[in-house]
Motif scaffolding. Structure first.
Motif, PDB file in Angstrom:
ATOM      1  N   PRO A  85       0.820  -1.218   0.000  1.00 40.62           N
ATOM      2  CA  PRO A  85       0.000   0.000   0.000  1.00 40.62           C
ATOM      3  C   PRO A  85       0.854   1.269   0.000  1.00 40.62           C
ATOM      4  N   ARG A  86       0.248   2.375  -0.450  1.00 40.17           N
ATOM      5  CA  ARG A  86       0.949   3.669  -0.505  1.00 40.17           C
ATOM      6  C   ARG A  86       0.427   4.654   0.528  1.00 40.17           C
ATOM      7  N   THR A  87      -0.773   4.404   1.063  1.00 35.92           N
ATOM      8  CA  THR A  87      -1.393   5.350   1.987  1.00 35.92           C
ATOM      9  C   THR A  87      -1.978   4.618   3.194  1.00 35.92           C
ATOM     10  N   THR A  88      -2.222   5.393   4.229  1.00 35.36           N
ATOM     11  CA  THR A  88      -2.844   4.840   5.437  1.00 35.36           C
ATOM     12  C   THR A  88      -4.258   4.351   5.131  1.00 35.36           C
ATOM     13  N   LYS A  89      -4.971   5.075   4.255  1.00 35.19           N
ATOM     14  CA  LYS A  89      -6.333   4.681   3.878  1.00 35.19           C
ATOM     15  C   LYS A  89      -6.327   3.291   3.221  1.00 35.19           C
ATOM     16  N   GLU A  90      -5.342   3.047   2.351  1.00 34.50           N
ATOM     17  CA  GLU A  90      -5.250   1.739   1.707  1.00 34.50           C
ATOM     18  C   GLU A  90      -4.969   0.642   2.726  1.00 34.50           C
ATOM     19  N   VAL A  91      -4.088   0.930   3.683  1.00 36.54           N
ATOM     20  CA  VAL A  91      -3.814  -0.043   4.753  1.00 36.54           C
ATOM     21  C   VAL A  91      -5.092  -0.347   5.512  1.00 36.54           C
ATOM     22  N   SER A  92      -5.835   0.694   5.835  1.00 34.34           N
ATOM     23  CA  SER A  92      -7.079   0.530   6.588  1.00 34.34           C
ATOM     24  C   SER A  92      -8.074  -0.364   5.840  1.00 34.34           C
ATOM     25  N   GLU A  93      -8.226  -0.146   4.542  1.00 37.61           N
ATOM     26  CA  GLU A  93      -9.176  -0.933   3.762  1.00 37.61           C
ATOM     27  C   GLU A  93      -8.754  -2.397   3.678  1.00 37.61           C
ATOM     28  N   ILE A  94      -7.448  -2.615   3.542  1.00 35.60           N
ATOM     29  CA  ILE A  94      -6.932  -3.996   3.488  1.00 35.60           C
ATOM     30  C   ILE A  94      -7.187  -4.706   4.816  1.00 35.60           C
ATOM     31  N   VAL A  95      -6.847  -4.041   5.912  1.00 41.76           N
ATOM     32  CA  VAL A  95      -6.988  -4.651   7.235  1.00 41.76           C
ATOM     33  C   VAL A  95      -8.463  -4.904   7.559  1.00 41.76           C
ATOM     34  N   LYS A  96      -9.323  -3.976   7.171  1.00 43.82           N
ATOM     35  CA  LYS A  96     -10.763  -4.144   7.428  1.00 43.82           C
ATOM     36  C   LYS A  96     -11.272  -5.419   6.738  1.00 43.82           C
ATOM     37  N   TRP A  97     -10.841  -5.627   5.499  1.00 42.21           N
ATOM     38  CA  TRP A  97     -11.244  -6.835   4.769  1.00 42.21           C
ATOM     39  C   TRP A  97     -10.712  -8.096   5.447  1.00 42.21           C
ATOM     40  N   CYS A  98      -9.455  -8.047   5.847  1.00 37.68           N
ATOM     41  CA  CYS A  98      -8.842  -9.214   6.493  1.00 37.68           C
ATOM     42  C   CYS A  98      -9.482  -9.510   7.843  1.00 37.68           C
ATOM     43  N   HIS A  99      -9.898  -8.460   8.535  1.00 36.54           N
ATOM     44  CA  HIS A  99     -10.591  -8.637   9.815  1.00 36.54           C
ATOM     45  C   HIS A  99     -11.910  -9.380   9.600  1.00 36.54           C
ATOM     46  N   GLU A 100     -12.640  -8.965   8.572  1.00 39.29           N
ATOM     47  CA  GLU A 100     -13.925  -9.598   8.287  1.00 39.29           C
ATOM     48  C   GLU A 100     -13.738 -11.043   7.815  1.00 39.29           C
ATOM     49  N   ARG A 101     -12.674 -11.266   7.047  1.00 45.09           N
ATOM     50  CA  ARG A 101     -12.427 -12.598   6.489  1.00 45.09           C
ATOM     51  C   ARG A 101     -11.548 -13.469   7.399  1.00 45.09           C
ATOM     52  N   ARG A 102     -11.045 -12.881   8.475  1.00 38.98           N
ATOM     53  CA  ARG A 102     -10.139 -13.570   9.403  1.00 38.98           C
ATOM     54  C   ARG A 102      -8.906 -14.135   8.673  1.00 38.98           C
ATOM     55  N   VAL A 207      -1.675   4.681  13.663  1.00 40.90           N
ATOM     56  CA  VAL A 207      -1.730   3.220  13.683  1.00 40.90           C
ATOM     57  C   VAL A 207      -3.057   2.742  13.118  1.00 40.90           C
ATOM     58  N   VAL A 208      -2.992   1.716  12.269  1.00 44.70           N
ATOM     59  CA  VAL A 208      -4.216   1.048  11.816  1.00 44.70           C
ATOM     60  C   VAL A 208      -4.452  -0.142  12.738  1.00 44.70           C
ATOM     61  N   LEU A 209      -5.599  -0.134  13.399  1.00 42.08           N
ATOM     62  CA  LEU A 209      -5.933  -1.177  14.365  1.00 42.08           C
ATOM     63  C   LEU A 209      -6.424  -2.442  13.653  1.00 42.08           C
ATOM     64  N   PRO A 210      -6.509  -3.559  14.349  1.00 37.20           N
ATOM     65  CA  PRO A 210      -6.852  -4.839  13.711  1.00 37.20           C
ATOM     66  C   PRO A 210      -8.207  -4.893  13.014  1.00 37.20           C
ATOM     67  N   ASP A 211      -9.103  -3.968  13.322  1.00 36.06           N
ATOM     68  CA  ASP A 211     -10.402  -3.957  12.618  1.00 36.06           C
ATOM     69  C   ASP A 211     -10.421  -2.935  11.486  1.00 36.06           C
ATOM     70  N   LEU A 241      -0.399  -5.534  17.760  1.00 34.94           N
ATOM     71  CA  LEU A 241      -1.542  -4.772  18.266  1.00 34.94           C
ATOM     72  C   LEU A 241      -2.095  -3.807  17.224  1.00 34.94           C
ATOM     73  N   GLY A 242      -1.290  -3.426  16.265  1.00 36.83           N
ATOM     74  CA  GLY A 242      -1.686  -2.484  15.236  1.00 36.83           C
ATOM     75  C   GLY A 242      -0.547  -2.314  14.247  1.00 36.83           C
ATOM     76  N   ILE A 243      -0.868  -1.742  13.085  1.00 41.50           N
ATOM     77  CA  ILE A 243       0.141  -1.511  12.047  1.00 41.50           C
ATOM     78  C   ILE A 243       0.498  -0.033  12.036  1.00 41.50           C
TER      79      ILE A 243
END
Length: 514
Positions: A85-102, A207-211, A241-243
């Motif tokens: 990723p290039r931005t914090t927003k992109e990191v957030s979207e990736i992590v949100k998906w991974c959180h939902e998909r475990r 920090v991008v949190l796990p959700d 704990l976070g990225i």
């Protein structure tokens, strides 16, 4: 930049540690990245930022090897997908998906760690932060720098140089390591004696949190006494704990006068009184005091890291010490530094029982860099010599050599000190903060050598009431050894904190906690 010396992977039978880890990870019930996930990630990121052996991307598996293998070629993951990723927003979207998909995520900076903390245990998604490399702001008055987590440490130092500031940490891997990874592992390094740890110099974090929630604590305030200091939880948490995506850090005014001297000592017993004398005579200008044992020095010379002393000077030396001084006023401090270092050399040599055999004081910027090159090149020299079992430990200064010698004799008693098993046991480190880097250099990584070293080394550290990790972190390597430095109450509280932040256990699974 530190180079990788990748070798063919050696097939080893599973160790007890590996079996315990497999059981703990299976309990998490994390999902594997599939083609639908890759398709979704391709909507978030440009094509060049998605590497995957899965359709619709279909990257060659060889291109993922650098992300799946640690720097010392000891730990190997099986990730099919790397996102950049290039931005914090992109990191957030990736992590949100991974959180939902475990889906498990391994945050990765420069991948220069030495405890397996930045590579997958199995086939977790790798989130590489190298594309997040922008400097957001710098205030030359306060010295506060705000930067993306993927900024390389050396690049930050080069940016600050025209502003007459320096980073408060300096590492041998500075050409590859990234500031986000430095903070996530609470890296120490060569300047800790002068500027302290990152727990003091880091002012704020993003920090991008796990959700997927973005925690914006990117403060530029020196003082903020409003409630819990949450950033401290992420410093040294190793991405569990976070990225970390952004760092606000207090940089230091660049010293205008720096000098160094390398000293050859007839006995390790002289290191402690030498450190006391250096502190007494050099006082506020003392900025580094580094210990190198004789074998480590010889390996550095052998593998092209330079030669600080000629053969006559090293004859009879059991170990070496590198001392650095620095000050802010070029005219005053340069003269004072040289005068004090010369005075220190004279007093050491003229004592009734000299603490040193000889010493060389740098006479130019080139020689200054040459002396430091020996110390900074030790990690690479060790890796060129063989496969290194690395133990980054905190113990009382007076026990440095005893721990090295005791470990060597223990391996000899097991019949392992031979050319096709363990070649050398060496030690070097930061005297000012009691940090010894114990390196056991072997022909290959084998279960037999690992069984001889662990838990022996950790029990030895515990005997001295030390820490099993001074600055490298716990990673994958030391999860089973955490109890040698932390009691049951502390470990239980850590587990509660991890569960509170990351109940699905998706961030850096298998790392830090047993």
């Amino acid at each position: 930049m530190l180079s990788r010396h990748l070798a063919h992977r050696i097939a080893l039978r599973p160790t007890a540690k590996a079996v315990r880890l497999a059981h703990s990870l299976s309990a998490l019930r994390l999902n594997t990245v599939n083609e639908q996930d890759v398709e979704h990630f391709s909507k978030i990121l440009p094509k060049t930022s998605v590497l995957s052996t899965l359709a619709p991307v279909s990257t060659a598996s060889s291109e993922l090897e650098i992300y799946n293998t640690d720097w010392i070629n000891k730990y190997h993951g099986k990730s099919t997908t790397v996102l950049r990723p290039r931005t914090t927003k992109e990191v957030s979207e990736i992590v949100k998906w991974c959180h939902e998909r475990r889906i498990g995520i391994v945050p990765q900076g420069g991948n220069t760690g030495l405890v397996g903390g930045s590579v997958p245990v199995n086939d977790e998604l790798v989130l590489s932060l190298g594309n997040m490399n922008k400097i957001r702001s710098f205030d030359p008055v306060s010295g506060i720098l705000v930067a993306d987590a993927g900024c390389i440490l050396e690049s930050l130092s080069e940016y600050l140089a025209p502003e007459n500031h320096i980073m408060p940490l300096d590492l041998g891997a500075k050409g590859s390591c990234q500031i986000g990874g430095n903070v996530a592992t609470n890296a120490g390094g060569l300047r800790l004696l002068r500027y302290g740890s990152l727990h003091g110099s880091v002012l704020g974090l993003e920090v991008v949190l796990p959700d997927g929630t973005i925690l914006d604590q990117l403060s530029v305030l020196r003082k903020d006494n409003t409630g819990y200091d949450l950033k401290q939880l992420f410093i040294g948490s190793e991405g569990t704990l976070g990225i970390i995506t952004g760092v606000s850090i207090l940089t230091a005014p660049a010293p205008n006068a720096s000098n160094n001297v390398i000293l050859a000592l007839p006995s390790f017993d002289n290191v402690k009184p030498l450190y006391q004398e250096a502190k007494r005579q050099l006082s506020e200008i003392l900025s580094a005091f580094e210990f190198i044992d004789r074998t480590a020095y010889d390996l550095a010379v052998k593998h092209g890291q330079g030669r600080a002393l000629n053969e006559e000077d090293v004859e009879g030396a059991e170990c070496f010490v590198l001392v650095e001084t620095s000050g802010g006023n070029r005219e005053h401090d340069e003269a004072a530094s040289i005068s004090k270092l010369n005075g220190l050399l004279e007093s050491l040599l003229e004592a009734d029982q000299p603490l040193i055999n000889t010493g060389v004081l740098s006479q130019s910027p080139a020689q200054f860099a040459q002396l430091w090159a020996i110390r900074e090149g030790l990690t690479e020299a060790v890796s060129k010599e063989g496969k290194a079992y690395k133990y980054d430990i905190s113990i009382p200064l007076g026990s440095f050599q005893e721990v090295v010698d005791t470990t060597r004799e223990h391996l000899r008693s097991k019949g392992l000190m031979r050319d096709d098993a363990v070649k050398y046991v060496v030690g070097y480190g930061h005297v000012g903060d009691g940090n010894l880097h114990l390196n056991v250099i072997a022909a290959a990584f084998t279960p037999e050598i690992e069984a001889a070293l662990e838990p022996f080394v950790y029990e030895l550290v515990s005997k001295y009431k030390g820490s099993v990790s001074a600055e490298h972190g716990i990673g994958l390597m030391k999860t089973h050894a955490l109890h040698y430095s932390k009691n049951a109450t502390s470990i239980e509280l850590m587990k509660r904190i991890k569960n509170l932040f990351d109940p699905h256990g998706i961030l850096n699974p298998g790392k830090v906690l047993p």
